[in-house]
Structure formats: structure tokens, C-alpha cells
Scaffold this active site. Structure first.
Site, PDB file in Angstrom:
ATOM      1  N   SER A 124       0.836  -1.198   0.000  1.00  0.00           N
ATOM      2  CA  SER A 124       0.000   0.000   0.000  1.00  0.00           C
ATOM      3  C   SER A 124       0.874   1.253   0.000  1.00  0.00           C
ATOM      4  O   SER A 124       2.021   1.222   0.455  1.00  0.00           O
ATOM      5  CB  SER A 124      -0.850  -0.020   1.270  1.00  0.00           C
ATOM      6  OG  SER A 124      -1.389   1.246   1.546  1.00  0.00           O
ATOM      7  N   TYR A 148      -0.862  -0.291  10.120  1.00  0.00           N
ATOM      8  CA  TYR A 148      -1.101  -0.966   8.838  1.00  0.00           C
ATOM      9  C   TYR A 148       0.072  -0.737   7.883  1.00  0.00           C
ATOM     10  O   TYR A 148       0.610  -1.678   7.291  1.00  0.00           O
ATOM     11  CB  TYR A 148      -2.403  -0.414   8.250  1.00  0.00           C
ATOM     12  CG  TYR A 148      -2.733  -0.795   6.831  1.00  0.00           C
ATOM     13  CD1 TYR A 148      -3.314  -2.023   6.535  1.00  0.00           C
ATOM     14  CD2 TYR A 148      -2.515   0.102   5.782  1.00  0.00           C
ATOM     15  CE1 TYR A 148      -3.659  -2.355   5.231  1.00  0.00           C
ATOM     16  CE2 TYR A 148      -2.854  -0.219   4.477  1.00  0.00           C
ATOM     17  CZ  TYR A 148      -3.432  -1.448   4.203  1.00  0.00           C
ATOM     18  OH  TYR A 148      -3.768  -1.767   2.909  1.00  0.00           O
ATOM     19  N   LYS A 152       2.708  -3.523   6.368  1.00  0.00           N
ATOM     20  CA  LYS A 152       2.930  -3.707   4.926  1.00  0.00           C
ATOM     21  C   LYS A 152       4.415  -3.499   4.582  1.00  0.00           C
ATOM     22  O   LYS A 152       4.979  -4.221   3.760  1.00  0.00           O
ATOM     23  CB  LYS A 152       2.062  -2.734   4.119  1.00  0.00           C
ATOM     24  CG  LYS A 152       0.559  -3.015   4.179  1.00  0.00           C
ATOM     25  CD  LYS A 152       0.174  -4.274   3.422  1.00  0.00           C
ATOM     26  CE  LYS A 152      -1.334  -4.394   3.272  1.00  0.00           C
ATOM     27  NZ  LYS A 152      -1.750  -5.664   2.648  1.00  0.00           N
TER      28      LYS A 152
HETATM   29  N1  LIG Z   1      -8.725  -1.443  -1.803  1.00  0.00           N
HETATM   30  C1  LIG Z   1      -7.751  -0.547  -1.660  1.00  0.00           C
HETATM   31  O1  LIG Z   1      -7.955   0.658  -1.846  1.00  0.00           O
HETATM   32  C2  LIG Z   1      -6.353  -1.005  -1.291  1.00  0.00           C
HETATM   33  C3  LIG Z   1      -5.330  -0.060  -1.287  1.00  0.00           C
HETATM   34  C4  LIG Z   1      -4.043  -0.466  -0.936  1.00  0.00           C
HETATM   35  C5  LIG Z   1      -3.808  -1.787  -0.603  1.00  0.00           C
HETATM   36  N2  LIG Z   1      -4.832  -2.691  -0.603  1.00  0.00           N
HETATM   37  C6  LIG Z   1      -4.539  -4.091  -0.227  1.00  0.00           C
HETATM   38  O2  LIG Z   1      -5.046  -4.958  -1.233  1.00  0.00           O
HETATM   39  C7  LIG Z   1      -5.509  -6.170  -0.634  1.00  0.00           C
HETATM   40  C8  LIG Z   1      -6.929  -6.461  -1.046  1.00  0.00           C
HETATM   41  O3  LIG Z   1      -7.736  -5.332  -0.761  1.00  0.00           O
HETATM   42  P1  LIG Z   1      -9.326  -5.389  -0.765  1.00  0.00           P
HETATM   43  O4  LIG Z   1      -9.782  -4.011  -0.974  1.00  0.00           O
HETATM   44  O5  LIG Z   1      -9.796  -6.479  -1.649  1.00  0.00           O
HETATM   45  O6  LIG Z   1      -9.579  -5.766   0.768  1.00  0.00           O
HETATM   46  P2  LIG Z   1     -10.798  -6.573   1.411  1.00  0.00           P
HETATM   47  O7  LIG Z   1     -10.859  -6.169   2.853  1.00  0.00           O
HETATM   48  O8  LIG Z   1     -12.030  -6.444   0.587  1.00  0.00           O
HETATM   49  O9  LIG Z   1     -10.303  -8.095   1.298  1.00  0.00           O
HETATM   50  C9  LIG Z   1      -9.368  -8.653   2.168  1.00  0.00           C
HETATM   51  C10 LIG Z   1      -9.789 -10.090   2.415  1.00  0.00           C
HETATM   52  O10 LIG Z   1      -8.826 -10.693   3.298  1.00  0.00           O
HETATM   53  C11 LIG Z   1      -9.540 -11.590   4.109  1.00  0.00           C
HETATM   54  N3  LIG Z   1      -8.795 -11.878   5.334  1.00  0.00           N
HETATM   55  C12 LIG Z   1      -8.572 -11.059   6.383  1.00  0.00           C
HETATM   56  N4  LIG Z   1      -7.901 -11.702   7.340  1.00  0.00           N
HETATM   57  C13 LIG Z   1      -7.686 -12.963   6.885  1.00  0.00           C
HETATM   58  C14 LIG Z   1      -7.056 -14.115   7.442  1.00  0.00           C
HETATM   59  N5  LIG Z   1      -6.517 -14.088   8.668  1.00  0.00           N
HETATM   60  N6  LIG Z   1      -7.024 -15.252   6.703  1.00  0.00           N
HETATM   61  C15 LIG Z   1      -7.596 -15.297   5.478  1.00  0.00           C
HETATM   62  N7  LIG Z   1      -8.204 -14.233   4.898  1.00  0.00           N
HETATM   63  C16 LIG Z   1      -8.246 -13.082   5.597  1.00  0.00           C
HETATM   64  C17 LIG Z   1     -10.842 -10.858   4.432  1.00  0.00           C
HETATM   65  O11 LIG Z   1     -11.857 -11.765   4.855  1.00  0.00           O
HETATM   66  C18 LIG Z   1     -11.167 -10.205   3.091  1.00  0.00           C
HETATM   67  O12 LIG Z   1     -12.037 -11.005   2.303  1.00  0.00           O
HETATM   68  C19 LIG Z   1      -5.287  -6.026   0.852  1.00  0.00           C
HETATM   69  O13 LIG Z   1      -4.054  -6.635   1.187  1.00  0.00           O
HETATM   70  C20 LIG Z   1      -5.197  -4.530   1.065  1.00  0.00           C
HETATM   71  O14 LIG Z   1      -4.418  -4.214   2.193  1.00  0.00           O
HETATM   72  C21 LIG Z   1      -6.092  -2.335  -0.945  1.00  0.00           C
END
Ligand SMILES: NC(=O)c1ccc[n+]([C@@H]2O[C@H](COP(=O)([O-])OP(=O)(O)OC[C@H]3O[C@@H](n4cnc5c(N)ncnc54)[C@H](O)[C@@H]3O)[C@@H](O)[C@H]2O)c1
Length: 328
Positions: A124, A148, A152
């Protein structure tokens, strides 16, 4: 190709699973799809290959070893606790974002026998912290100011070291704020950037908690899935051991977002946005960076949108089934 997606029930995980099922990796079909998440992930419609869905907590003892037991060639690690929650629950944030990530890398190392999968890790822009230059280049220091972001950043270092030692072949993607996030708001402080477009486009009211001159860095969910697919197939030699890349995006203000909404959906949509300043959210987002120059990622062929009109068009097409020329 056998592919494992961890975090496959999440916003990006579901879309990635659909893209893998439909298009494979660099033209090679995915024959075997493993989808893991704490909640059982959905099976992508129309996938004819082998598919297995697993409801598993990656942080639980033995979970990571079981997931890599049959040596998937490509592993997408998307599982995470998002920024707001990792700040509110210190233990949970470190358990999932750091300990479970290390457990996954260790399970890959322990498999041995020359196993060296491509691991795509979602990092991120939160790995960076102020003070910021106007535009952040690829050489900017990583000094996060949230738990967070710290988790990361440590994940990125592990990815470098496990790649350097030959245990895995890692690519880390520092994702922009993904906009327009479909569905219901999650616990990310960035939620309003999506809410102020998604809700009015559906004829619903939305609250804007910050000043409209606030500038930030965005890409669509479709672009993010494109980054993930691209990262699964690139030659990693040019990365050296700096395995994480800032992803391309669009630097825009809230006012730019609202002007694009006006062009696409008219003044009646804009009238659904109500300004209600929230000092807590403002204090968080005011510390975020505004603009980047992701030259390394662009040189490697990663691509994102160049206008908010395009980002809105992608939402209309992908979420609301309204084909739109600008989404191309
Ligand atoms: N969406 C954004 O704007 C954004 C920006 C920067 C980084 N990210 C990163 O991208 C990735 C995906 O983002 P997203 O928006 O789809 O997030 P999201 O929260 O929709 O999905 C994350 C998933 O991880 C699962 N999860 C959490 N803990 C877990 C565990 N212990 N074991 C198994 N599964 C687990 C959750 O149930 C969820 O379905 C994440 O790593 C997030 O940090 C997202």
C-alpha cells in the site's frame, strides 16, 4: 497453471478470481484455482477448470502449510486487515498483516525441493509517511505512520529477503486507493472517496467529510486486477531485490471527482452529496500523499486510468452493467 488466491472473498480477490477464470495469466489458462479466505469465497461463474474454495484463517497454526501443500505456481496474497481496523485493533493487525504473511513465506520455504512460486503481495501507499515532496518518486523512503503501513512495509522487506534467498519470486504492489469501491463501505478511512460517487450514481445520498481541494491517488478495481495479473507474468530480473513497486494511478482532487460525476450523471447526482466535515477522518487523510511518479512500474508495463471520467465509466460498466465508451 495452478493458482492460489488468499483473501479471495475480498473486493479485489473476487474480481481477481473471475479474471483468472476468464483470462488466465499472460494467455496461459488457469487449470486449477484455489480460493482461500476466512469466509468461503465464491466460485467464479463459468470456470471449467478445477476449483477449490477454502474457509481458512491464514494466521491459524498450520493453515499456510496446508494452502501451499500442493505447490501452486502462482500465489496472490491479498488477505489483510484494512487500515482503520489495524489501527483500532493492534493485535489483530499484526497477527494478520505481519505474522500470517511471515507464516505464508515460511510455509513456502519449508516446502523445499526447489519450489519457488511467484508470490504477488498487495502492499500500500501507506508504507510512506510525511513529510512528503509534492511528487513521490520510486526512491522515496518508507517511514509509515500507521500500524497498517508498518505491517505492509515489513511484508515488503520479507518479500525482498525471501526472494533474494531464492525461496520465492516476489512482486509487491503498492496499490493506490481503489475507487470506485463497489458494495458497502468497509472500515477504511478512504471510504468516502468511493461513497461520494457510488451512492449518487445509484440515486442515493452521500456524505463528504473533507474539503474538496483534498488531492489523492486513485485507480479503479479493474486497473488493480490488471496490475495483479500483470505482476503474475512479468520478468522479475529488472526488479533486482527491490521487489515492491508503486502502482500507476491518477492524482485528483475531490472537486475533480465531483466534476466528473457532474459530467457523467448531471447536477442532480452532485446535489446528493452533503458536506459534513469530520475532523477524525480529515486528520487521517490530510497526512496522505497526493501525487506519485511510479516510473519503475510504468516502464514494466503496469497501466491505470488517466481521468476520473474513465474511473466512473469502469464502475458503470463493471458494476452497473451499463456499457460506456470511456471505460475502454
Ligand atoms: N482497496 C484498496 O484501496 C487497497 C489499497 C491499498 C492496498 N490494498 C490491499 O489490497 C488487498 C486487497 O484489498 P481489498 O480491498 O480487496 O480488501 P478486502 O478487505 O475487501 O479483502 C481482504 C480479504 O482478506 C480476508 N482476510 C482477512 N484476514 C484474513 C485471514 N486471517 N485469513 C484469510 N483471509 C483473511 C478478508 O476476509 C477479506 O475477504 C489487501 O491486502 C489490502 O491491504 C487495498
Amino acid at each position: 497453471v495452478q493458482v492460489l488466491i488468499i483473501g479471495a472473498a475480498g473486493m479485489l480477490g473476487r474480481k481477481l478470481a473471475e479474471a483468472m477464470a476468464a483470462r488466465g495469466i499472460a494467455g496461459a489458462p488457469v487449470t486449477d484455482l484455489r480460493l482461500a479466505d476466512v469466509i468461503a469465497p465464491p466460485v467464479p461463474a463459468g470456470f471449467s477448470g478445477k476449483v477449490q474454495t477454502l474457509a481458512v484463517d491464514l494466521a491459524a497454526e498450520g493453515a499456510a502449510a496446508a494452502l501451499v501443500a500442493d505447490l501452486p505456481a502462482v500465489i496472490f496474497h491479498l488477505a489483510a486487515v484494512v487500515s482503520g481496523e489495524a489501527e483500532a485493533d493492534f493485535d489483530k493487525g499484526y497477527a494478520v498483516n505481519l505474522d500470517a504473511t511471515r507464516a505464508l513465506f515460511e510455509a513456502i520455504r519449508a516446502a523445499g525441493g526447489g519450489y519457488r512460486p511467484r508470490v504477488v503481495f498487495t502492499s500500500s501507499a501507506a508504507v510512506f509517511g510525511p513529510p512528503f515532496p509534492e511528487v513521490i518518486g520510486d526512491d522515496f523512503r518508507t517511514t509509515p505512520l500507521t500500524s497498517y503501513g508498518t505491517q505492509k512495509a515489513i511484508g515488503e522487506l520479507l518479500l525482498n529477503d525471501y526472494s533474494r534467498r531464492g525461496f520465492l519470486d516476489g512482486v509487491g504492489l503498492r496499490l493506490p486507493t481503489i475507487c470506485i469501491r463497489p458494495g458497502t463501505p468497509n472500515r477504511a478511512a478512504s471510504g468516502f472517496f468511493s461513497n461520494i460517487l457510488r451512492e449518487p450514481l445509484a440515486g442515493l445520498p452521500a456524505v463528504l467529510p473533507v474539503r474538496d481541494t483534498l488531492r489523492h491517488w486513485f485507480a479503479s478495481p479493474r486497473a488493480a486486477v490488471g496490475f495483479l495479473q500483470h505482476a503474475a507474468a512479468i520478468d522479475t530480473a529488472p526488479l533486482g531485490f527491490r521487489r515492491s513497486l508503486m502502482m500507476p494511478g491518477l492524482s485528483a482532487t475531490v472537486a475533480d471527482q465531483i466534476e466528473a460525476l457532474r459530467r457523467v450523471a448531471g447536477q442532480q447526482a452532485v446535489d446528493l452529496i452533503r458536506l459534513a466535515p469530520d475532523p477524525v477522518i480529515a486528520a487521517i487523510v490530510e497526512t496522505w500523499a497526493q501525487d506519485y511518479d511510479p516510473a519503475r512500474a510504468r516502464a514494466l508495463g503496469f497501466q491505470a486510468e488517466s481521468s476520473f471520467d474513465q474511473i466512473i465509466a469502469v464502475h458503470l460498466e463493471d458494476e452497473l452493467g451499463r456499457p460506456h465508451a470511456q471505460a475502454r
